[in-house]
Design an enzyme around this catalytic site. Structure first.
Site, PDB file in Angstrom:
ATOM      1  N   TYR A  85      -2.113 -14.777  41.952  1.00 33.23           N
ATOM      2  CA  TYR A  85      -2.142 -14.035  40.784  1.00 33.23           C
ATOM      3  C   TYR A  85      -3.744 -13.675  40.850  1.00 33.23           C
ATOM      4  O   TYR A  85      -4.539 -14.445  40.848  1.00 33.23           O
ATOM      5  CB  TYR A  85      -2.033 -15.407  39.668  1.00 33.23           C
ATOM      6  CG  TYR A  85      -2.412 -14.725  38.162  1.00 33.23           C
ATOM      7  CD1 TYR A  85      -2.605 -13.719  37.850  1.00 33.23           C
ATOM      8  CD2 TYR A  85      -2.248 -15.973  37.262  1.00 33.23           C
ATOM      9  CE1 TYR A  85      -2.727 -13.311  36.541  1.00 33.23           C
ATOM     10  CE2 TYR A  85      -2.602 -15.544  35.797  1.00 33.23           C
ATOM     11  CZ  TYR A  85      -2.587 -14.278  35.566  1.00 33.23           C
ATOM     12  OH  TYR A  85      -2.978 -13.979  34.149  1.00 33.23           O
ATOM     13  N   LYS A 120       0.950 -11.233  41.451  1.00 32.28           N
ATOM     14  CA  LYS A 120       0.881 -10.664  39.994  1.00 32.28           C
ATOM     15  C   LYS A 120      -0.617 -10.110  39.823  1.00 32.28           C
ATOM     16  O   LYS A 120      -1.669 -10.717  39.892  1.00 32.28           O
ATOM     17  CB  LYS A 120       1.033 -11.658  39.161  1.00 32.28           C
ATOM     18  CG  LYS A 120       0.973 -11.485  37.689  1.00 32.28           C
ATOM     19  CD  LYS A 120       0.960 -12.752  36.759  1.00 32.28           C
ATOM     20  CE  LYS A 120       0.749 -12.470  35.296  1.00 32.28           C
ATOM     21  NZ  LYS A 120       0.800 -13.670  34.485  1.00 32.28           N
TER      22      LYS A 120
END
Length: 281
Positions: A126, A154
């Site tokens: 992330y 992400k």
């Protein structure tokens, strides 16, 4: 995959029954799965018992193959323990921030991901340098992927150019849209999925947008995106948790309050978000 908001009761205890029902509704309305215990899920305010039960509740509601919990922690060993908990609960993958207690260098980032990879689950990195102060650049992501430590990222910077750089440096690394207000741009650039915030509230509109954009149907996707964008851009603002929970309330769902230190939105901001939600319902 929906980064799930977490409902609390009036005394700010977790409403697990409501959360399970929310997860089921999201899947029933076309979402592919849920991502509990992310920032939107207010994981930083949860006790260890609460955090573990949130994961188990999601798995019971929609099945472990549809659950990708966030396992972020200040310490790598703690993050590993959350990845192991997710594995033992039946989850198929986890999402992991880089070290975020300080501005970590690349050596610390690699060791962090190596440690958590010991749990044996696929890791989605992330990248949120706005909050963590650690930037998982395309070159760094390519190295992490090359060593088998991550399978996807992400991407939350909002910089669409990174999609092309990632594809050039690590073509087999899956790019997942991390910020709702660049979903069309990144899907057009080849992203493989969307870890989304506003499907918590306007679920079917977001599902329709995603399916059309992923299929390259811009005739359908672009008008939807234009209608939704005044709401979606709140996903990238400091108040995104309150904004999405308020949007859920406006949509007749169980958004509710946040745990401190988050406070209710000012009246003018709340009115703007409410109007944007009502427009696309």
């Amino acid at each position: 995959m929906v980064a799930t908001a977490l409902p609390f009761r009036s005394d700010l205890t977790v409403d697990y029954d409501a959360f399970g029902a929310h997860c089921r509704r999201l899947v029933d309305e076309g979402c592919d799965g849920v991502v509990p215990n992310g920032s939107l899920g207010e994981y930083q305010t949860l006790t260890p018992d609460e955090r573990a039960r949130v994961v188990r509740t999601a798995v019971e509601a929609v099945g472990g193959e549809r659950v990708m919990p966030g396992v972020a922690a200040y310490g790598s060993r703690e993050a590993l323990s959350w990845a192991e908990q997710a594995r033992d609960a039946g989850c198929a993958s986890v999402m992991l921030l880089p070290p975020n207690a300080y501005r970590a260098d690349e050596g610390a980032v690699f060791e962090h991901y190596r440690t958590v990879a010991k749990a044996g689950l696929p890791i989605v990195a992330y990248n949120n340098p706005i909050d963590t102060k650690v930037d998982l650049t395309p070159a760094l992501l390519a190295r992490l992927f090359g060593e088998g430590l991550i399978v996807a990222v992400k991407e939350f910077t909002g910089d669409v150019r990174r999609a092309y750089m990632i594809r050039e440096l690590a073509p087999e690394l899956d790019l997942l849209v991390g910020s709702d207000d660049v979903v069309l741009e990144l899907l057009t650039a080849g992203a493989k999925g969307w870890i989304a915030g506003f499907p918590n509230s306007v679920t079917r509109r977001c599902v329709d947008l995603y399916r059309a954009a992923a299929a390259g149907d811009l005739t359908t996707a672009l008008p939807l995106y234009r209608d939704l964008h005044p709401l979606l851009r709140w996903d990238a603002r400091v108040e995104f948790v309150q904004a999405i929970k308020l949007s859920m309330d406006v949509a007749g769902l169980n958004g509710g309050a946040c745990r401190p230190p988050r406070l209710p939105l000012p009246a003018d901001v709340a009115a703007e978000i409410s109007a944007a939600t009502e427009k696309v319902m």
